[in-house]
Design a protein around this motif. Structure first.
Motif, PDB file in Angstrom:
ATOM      1  N   UNK A  23      -9.654 -45.087 -70.597  1.00 27.59           N
ATOM      2  CA  UNK A  23      -9.446 -44.110 -72.078  1.00 27.59           C
ATOM      3  C   UNK A  23     -10.104 -44.813 -73.515  1.00 27.59           C
ATOM      4  N   UNK A  24     -10.061 -46.214 -73.416  1.00 30.49           N
ATOM      5  CA  UNK A  24     -10.660 -46.977 -74.546  1.00 30.49           C
ATOM      6  C   UNK A  24     -12.292 -46.440 -74.500  1.00 30.49           C
ATOM      7  N   UNK A  25     -13.034 -46.744 -73.124  1.00 29.59           N
ATOM      8  CA  UNK A  25     -14.192 -46.792 -72.897  1.00 29.59           C
ATOM      9  C   UNK A  25     -14.503 -45.131 -73.354  1.00 29.59           C
ATOM     10  N   UNK A  26     -13.917 -44.268 -73.111  1.00 31.74           N
ATOM     11  CA  UNK A  26     -14.279 -42.718 -73.325  1.00 31.74           C
ATOM     12  C   UNK A  26     -14.140 -42.430 -74.821  1.00 31.74           C
ATOM     13  N   UNK A  27     -13.270 -43.257 -75.440  1.00 31.02           N
ATOM     14  CA  UNK A  27     -13.035 -43.279 -76.840  1.00 31.02           C
ATOM     15  C   UNK A  27     -14.344 -43.914 -77.525  1.00 31.02           C
ATOM     16  N   UNK A  28     -14.935 -45.207 -77.009  1.00 31.89           N
ATOM     17  CA  UNK A  28     -15.893 -45.656 -77.744  1.00 31.89           C
ATOM     18  C   UNK A  28     -17.125 -44.847 -77.662  1.00 31.89           C
ATOM     19  N   UNK A  29     -17.423 -44.308 -76.490  1.00 35.20           N
ATOM     20  CA  UNK A  29     -18.570 -43.192 -76.083  1.00 35.20           C
ATOM     21  C   UNK A  29     -18.465 -42.111 -76.916  1.00 35.20           C
ATOM     22  N   UNK A  30     -17.344 -41.532 -77.042  1.00 29.12           N
ATOM     23  CA  UNK A  30     -17.245 -40.337 -77.886  1.00 29.12           C
ATOM     24  C   UNK A  30     -17.582 -40.625 -79.461  1.00 29.12           C
ATOM     25  N   UNK A  31     -17.056 -41.637 -79.995  1.00 28.68           N
ATOM     26  CA  UNK A  31     -17.135 -42.153 -81.275  1.00 28.68           C
ATOM     27  C   UNK A  31     -18.930 -42.358 -81.473  1.00 28.68           C
ATOM     28  N   UNK A  32     -19.560 -43.027 -80.556  1.00 25.51           N
ATOM     29  CA  UNK A  32     -20.850 -43.537 -80.648  1.00 25.51           C
ATOM     30  C   UNK A  32     -21.764 -42.251 -80.505  1.00 25.51           C
TER      31      UNK A  32
END
Length: 191
Positions: A23-32
């Protein structure tokens, strides 16, 4: 058989930890991706503004060239009295008229205004020199008048500015003669 309570020790913790990391990785990718999209939209908006400013400046150049082509009188008699964006060449060593602070505030507004621009484009015509021909073509006065035309165009905002400049020549006394651009330059805004 294994029942509900017979899970391997720590399995729940590992699954929970793995889920949180994903979830943290997906959030970082989404924000980027959102930041990248916003930056690309800004770049597209700036490119559009620059294109509008360029078209507005080109429109003002054409207005000035049309005016020169239909007013083929002697510039020495007409230019000093006209004002409104029409000037004789500055004295040697003095700044060009288009570089002077107050010149863009005058009545040198172009007749046409492209859609979507923040302000109507403006132009300045400077009469640079006249060159007499010893063997003039039939029907002409034998004199070529040379002008510098500088046009300032705005985009969708006043911050987007393009300055275009041409050197323009025309046969004096011959209305509708085939005048032409002798040179062309682009500046990013008024220096």
């Amino acid at each position: 058989m294994h029942g509900r309570g017979s899970e391997l020790p720590g399995t729940r913790g590992v699954v929970l930890f793995t889920t949180l990391v994903l979830l943290a990785l997906l959030t970082i990718v989404g924000i980027s991706e959102a930041r990248t999209t916003r930056m690309e939209q800004g770049m597209a908006r700036n490119a559009h503004d620059s294109m509008l400013a360029f078209q507005a400046a080109e429109s003002a150049l054409r207005d000035a060239e049309d005016w020169l082509a239909t007013n083929a009188t002697d510039p020495a008699a007409v230019f000093p009295a006209l004002g409104r964006g029409r000037h004789s060449a500055p004295a040697w060593g003095a700044a060009a008229r288009w570089r002077q602070d107050d010149v863009w505030e005058g009545g040198n507004v172009a007749a046409t205004e492209p859609a979507g621009v923040a302000m109507r484009p403006r132009y300045v015509i400077e009469w640079l020199t006249s060159i007499a021909d010893a063997a003039p073509p039939a029907g002409s006065g034998g004199t070529v008048d040379v002008f510098r035309i500088t046009a300032l165009g705005y985009g969708g905002t006043k911050r987007a500015q393009v300055v275009l400049q041409t050197t323009f020549g025309r046969l004096r006394g011959v209305l509708g003669a085939d005048p032409g651009r002798l040179s062309w330059m682009e500046f990013d805004g008024v220096p």
